[in-house]
Design a protein around this motif. Structure first.
Motif, mmCIF file in Angstrom:
data_model
loop_
_atom_site.group_PDB
_atom_site.id
_atom_site.type_symbol
_atom_site.label_atom_id
_atom_site.label_comp_id
_atom_site.label_asym_id
_atom_site.label_seq_id
_atom_site.Cartn_x
_atom_site.Cartn_y
_atom_site.Cartn_z
ATOM 1 N N THR A 65 4.708 -9.493 14.795
ATOM 2 C CA THR A 65 3.410 -9.108 15.591
ATOM 3 C C THR A 65 2.441 -8.343 14.788
ATOM 4 O OG1 THR A 65 4.737 -7.554 16.831
ATOM 5 C CG2 THR A 65 4.546 -9.551 17.843
ATOM 6 N N GLU A 66 1.428 -8.460 14.969
ATOM 7 C CA GLU A 66 0.333 -7.655 14.352
ATOM 8 C C GLU A 66 -0.277 -6.481 15.143
ATOM 9 O OE1 GLU A 66 -3.572 -7.913 11.126
ATOM 10 O OE2 GLU A 66 -3.109 -9.462 12.524
ATOM 11 N N VAL A 92 -11.877 8.861 -4.114
ATOM 12 C CA VAL A 92 -11.692 9.424 -2.816
ATOM 13 C C VAL A 92 -10.362 8.575 -2.504
ATOM 14 C CG1 VAL A 92 -12.313 9.048 -0.407
ATOM 15 C CG2 VAL A 92 -14.135 9.716 -1.948
ATOM 16 N N GLU A 93 -9.266 9.305 -2.097
ATOM 17 C CA GLU A 93 -8.215 8.697 -1.801
ATOM 18 C C GLU A 93 -7.379 9.529 -0.349
ATOM 19 O OE1 GLU A 93 -3.750 9.393 -3.774
ATOM 20 O OE2 GLU A 93 -5.312 8.289 -5.169
ATOM 21 N N GLN A 94 -7.100 8.357 0.226
ATOM 22 C CA GLN A 94 -6.443 8.844 1.531
ATOM 23 C C GLN A 94 -5.022 8.241 1.505
ATOM 24 O OE1 GLN A 94 -7.228 10.292 4.742
ATOM 25 N NE2 GLN A 94 -5.071 9.997 4.774
ATOM 26 N N SER A 95 -4.077 9.257 1.458
ATOM 27 C CA SER A 95 -2.499 8.633 1.636
ATOM 28 C C SER A 95 -1.952 8.411 2.880
ATOM 29 C CB SER A 95 -1.529 9.610 0.835
ATOM 30 O OG SER A 95 -1.401 10.915 1.342
ATOM 31 N N PHE A 96 -0.844 7.542 2.984
ATOM 32 C CA PHE A 96 -0.277 7.316 4.224
ATOM 33 C C PHE A 96 1.171 6.738 4.119
ATOM 34 C CE2 PHE A 96 -2.665 3.556 2.920
ATOM 35 C CZ PHE A 96 -1.656 2.490 3.287
ATOM 36 N N ILE A 97 1.859 6.753 5.275
ATOM 37 C CA ILE A 97 3.156 6.237 5.125
ATOM 38 C C ILE A 97 3.273 5.049 5.766
ATOM 39 C CG2 ILE A 97 5.702 6.575 5.787
ATOM 40 C CD1 ILE A 97 4.768 8.457 3.711
ATOM 41 N N CYS A 98 3.626 3.874 5.066
ATOM 42 C CA CYS A 98 3.991 2.389 5.741
ATOM 43 C C CYS A 98 5.348 2.480 6.652
ATOM 44 C CB CYS A 98 3.662 1.409 4.742
ATOM 45 S SG CYS A 98 3.885 -0.150 5.335
ATOM 46 N N ASN A 99 5.110 2.583 7.792
ATOM 47 C CA ASN A 99 6.154 2.590 8.816
ATOM 48 C C ASN A 99 6.659 1.210 9.316
ATOM 49 O OD1 ASN A 99 6.616 5.607 8.733
ATOM 50 N ND2 ASN A 99 5.182 5.760 10.029
ATOM 51 N N TYR A 100 5.544 -0.028 8.808
ATOM 52 C CA TYR A 100 5.759 -0.946 9.423
ATOM 53 C C TYR A 100 6.332 -1.978 8.167
ATOM 54 C CZ TYR A 100 3.152 -0.353 14.062
ATOM 55 O OH TYR A 100 2.815 -0.158 14.746
ATOM 56 N N VAL A 101 6.722 -3.240 8.379
ATOM 57 C CA VAL A 101 7.239 -4.129 7.546
ATOM 58 C C VAL A 101 6.091 -4.294 5.982
ATOM 59 C CG1 VAL A 101 7.996 -6.542 6.956
ATOM 60 C CG2 VAL A 101 8.677 -5.445 9.243
ATOM 61 N N LEU A 153 -10.767 -4.380 4.851
ATOM 62 C CA LEU A 153 -10.309 -4.938 3.725
ATOM 63 C C LEU A 153 -9.154 -5.570 4.177
ATOM 64 C CD1 LEU A 153 -10.576 -1.829 1.458
ATOM 65 C CD2 LEU A 153 -12.261 -3.489 1.700
ATOM 66 N N ASP A 154 -9.156 -6.976 3.862
ATOM 67 C CA ASP A 154 -7.758 -7.701 4.293
ATOM 68 C C ASP A 154 -6.874 -7.948 3.220
ATOM 69 O OD1 ASP A 154 -8.353 -8.425 7.069
ATOM 70 O OD2 ASP A 154 -10.039 -9.777 6.151
ATOM 71 N N VAL A 155 -5.528 -7.641 3.456
ATOM 72 C CA VAL A 155 -4.493 -7.784 2.335
ATOM 73 C C VAL A 155 -4.235 -9.106 2.320
ATOM 74 C CG1 VAL A 155 -2.466 -6.882 1.796
ATOM 75 C CG2 VAL A 155 -3.965 -5.287 3.019
ATOM 76 N N ASP A 156 -4.256 -9.743 1.111
ATOM 77 C CA ASP A 156 -3.760 -11.023 0.731
ATOM 78 C C ASP A 156 -2.430 -11.101 0.691
ATOM 79 O OD1 ASP A 156 -6.309 -12.064 0.829
ATOM 80 O OD2 ASP A 156 -6.556 -11.762 -1.304
ATOM 81 N N SER A 157 -1.536 -12.122 0.998
ATOM 82 C CA SER A 157 0.075 -12.392 0.737
ATOM 83 C C SER A 157 0.580 -11.108 1.342
ATOM 84 C CB SER A 157 0.202 -12.908 -0.397
ATOM 85 O OG SER A 157 -0.394 -14.009 -0.717
ATOM 86 N N PRO A 158 0.683 -10.495 2.620
ATOM 87 C CA PRO A 158 1.066 -9.327 2.867
ATOM 88 C C PRO A 158 2.567 -8.882 2.895
ATOM 89 C CG PRO A 158 0.022 -10.409 5.173
ATOM 90 C CD PRO A 158 -0.274 -11.038 3.719
ATOM 91 N N PHE A 215 2.086 -5.632 10.277
ATOM 92 C CA PHE A 215 3.197 -6.306 11.030
ATOM 93 C C PHE A 215 4.594 -5.809 11.342
ATOM 94 C CE2 PHE A 215 0.353 -9.472 8.692
ATOM 95 C CZ PHE A 215 0.278 -10.308 9.855
ATOM 96 N N ASN A 216 4.977 -5.744 12.308
ATOM 97 C CA ASN A 216 6.008 -5.099 13.066
ATOM 98 C C ASN A 216 6.848 -5.806 14.038
ATOM 99 O OD1 ASN A 216 7.561 -2.765 12.958
ATOM 100 N ND2 ASN A 216 6.887 -1.894 14.716
ATOM 101 N N GLY A 217 8.032 -5.502 14.360
ATOM 102 C CA GLY A 217 8.856 -6.046 15.648
ATOM 103 C C GLY A 217 9.169 -7.408 15.422
ATOM 104 N N GLY A 218 9.442 -7.696 13.971
ATOM 105 C CA GLY A 218 9.818 -9.071 13.905
ATOM 106 C C GLY A 218 11.135 -9.906 14.419
ATOM 107 N N TYR A 219 10.903 -11.123 14.677
ATOM 108 C CA TYR A 219 11.991 -11.723 15.420
ATOM 109 C C TYR A 219 12.377 -12.854 14.436
ATOM 110 C CZ TYR A 219 14.488 -14.843 18.499
ATOM 111 O OH TYR A 219 15.446 -15.499 19.351
ATOM 112 N N ASN A 220 13.839 -12.794 14.069
ATOM 113 C CA ASN A 220 14.409 -14.039 13.286
ATOM 114 C C ASN A 220 14.346 -15.269 13.823
ATOM 115 O OD1 ASN A 220 16.035 -15.486 11.329
ATOM 116 N ND2 ASN A 220 16.378 -13.603 10.150
#
Length: 253
Positions: A65-66, A92-101, A153-158, A215-220
């Motif tokens: 789910t996005e 200009v640079e903004q850092s962050f932690i990627c907590n999702y997949v 800005l859309d991320v290709d092939s996330p 994208f987070n909360g993946g269901y296999n």
């Protein structure tokens, strides 16, 4: 990953052909316990081959789910904090932690002050945990950069990115900009505690007004595919048993 729908259609099509042409091959079929067992084994291999491929290739499907991962806001539009003009040589640079997949898109609040700026604005997605590796690049014509709105800005092939838990950054620069022909970013008072906003290499103590979706909360979905293949196998075995029964009746008559 094998397209399961096409695989099922192919198997059922071959089954239909076999049934329609049974008068040509069924009389020559030697019916005994061995051939019956081998037939069931062949059906099992054919029906479950997509699952075997998924497991051996590591391409099991997931349903994600996005969701919004990070969001900072403008709390007072009458007292917005600008991050200065981004002119040639500025970063200009903004850092962050990627907590999702993974990350699906990045949006930053921009201003153009009603100008028709010309030239390009460059953006980069950086993985700081991998030595500032550049993961994605964007080049945006400054004429199309929103004025008092979000630049998305859309991320290709996330899902090709391996960044979960990594410290990342979004970096902006422009070689075409100068004072009066540039883009201005909007900042906010340190709303995001896990990242920093740096301008020309200096920590500002604030953050960009930005949003990151991921994208987070993946269901296999592999279990679903297994059940579908099991149903296909049961249907094929039922059809096979009917064919064997016809053969057996013909032999007894």
């Amino acid at each position: 990953m094998v397209n399961l729908l096409l695989w099922i259609i192919g198997v059922l099509a071959l089954t239909a052909i076999a049934i329609l042409t049974k008068k040509y091959w069924l009389p020559r079929f030697q019916l005994n316990r061995l051939t019956a067992t081998l037939g069931v084994i062949v059906l099992a291999v054919v029906c479950f081959l997509p699952i075997v491929f998924d497991l051996t290739s590591g391409t099991s499907p997931n349903n994600y789910t996005e969701e919004t991962m990070i969001k900072t806001r403008i709390l007072d539009y009458d007292n917005m904090a600008n991050v200065d003009e981004v002119i040639k040589g500025d970063v200009v640079e903004q850092s962050f932690i990627c907590n999702y997949v993974t990350i699906s898109s990045i949006a930053v609040y921009t201003q153009a002050y009603g100008r028709n700026n010309w030239g390009d604005l460059h953006a980069e997605l950086i993985d700081k945990d991998k030595g500032n590796k550049v993961l994605r690049k964007w080049t945006v014509n400054m004429l199309s950069v929103p004025d008092n709105d979000y630049l998305k800005l859309d991320v290709d092939s996330p899902f090709s990115l391996d960044i979960q838990g990594h410290e990342c950054a979004i970096r902006f620069s422009s070689e075409d900009s100068f004072s009066g022909n540039c883009i201005t970013f909007v900042g906010c008072e340190n709303q995001y505690v896990d990242g920093t906003l740096t301008v020309r290499g200096s920590d500002t103590g604030n953050d960009l007004v930005f949003t990151i979706a991921g994208f987070n909360g993946g269901y296999n979905l592999e279990k679903v595919r297994v059940w579908i293949c099991l149903l296909l196998f049961m249907a094929e075995v039922l059809i096979f048993s009917k064919v064997l029964k016809i053969k057996d009746n013909d032999a007894n008559n």
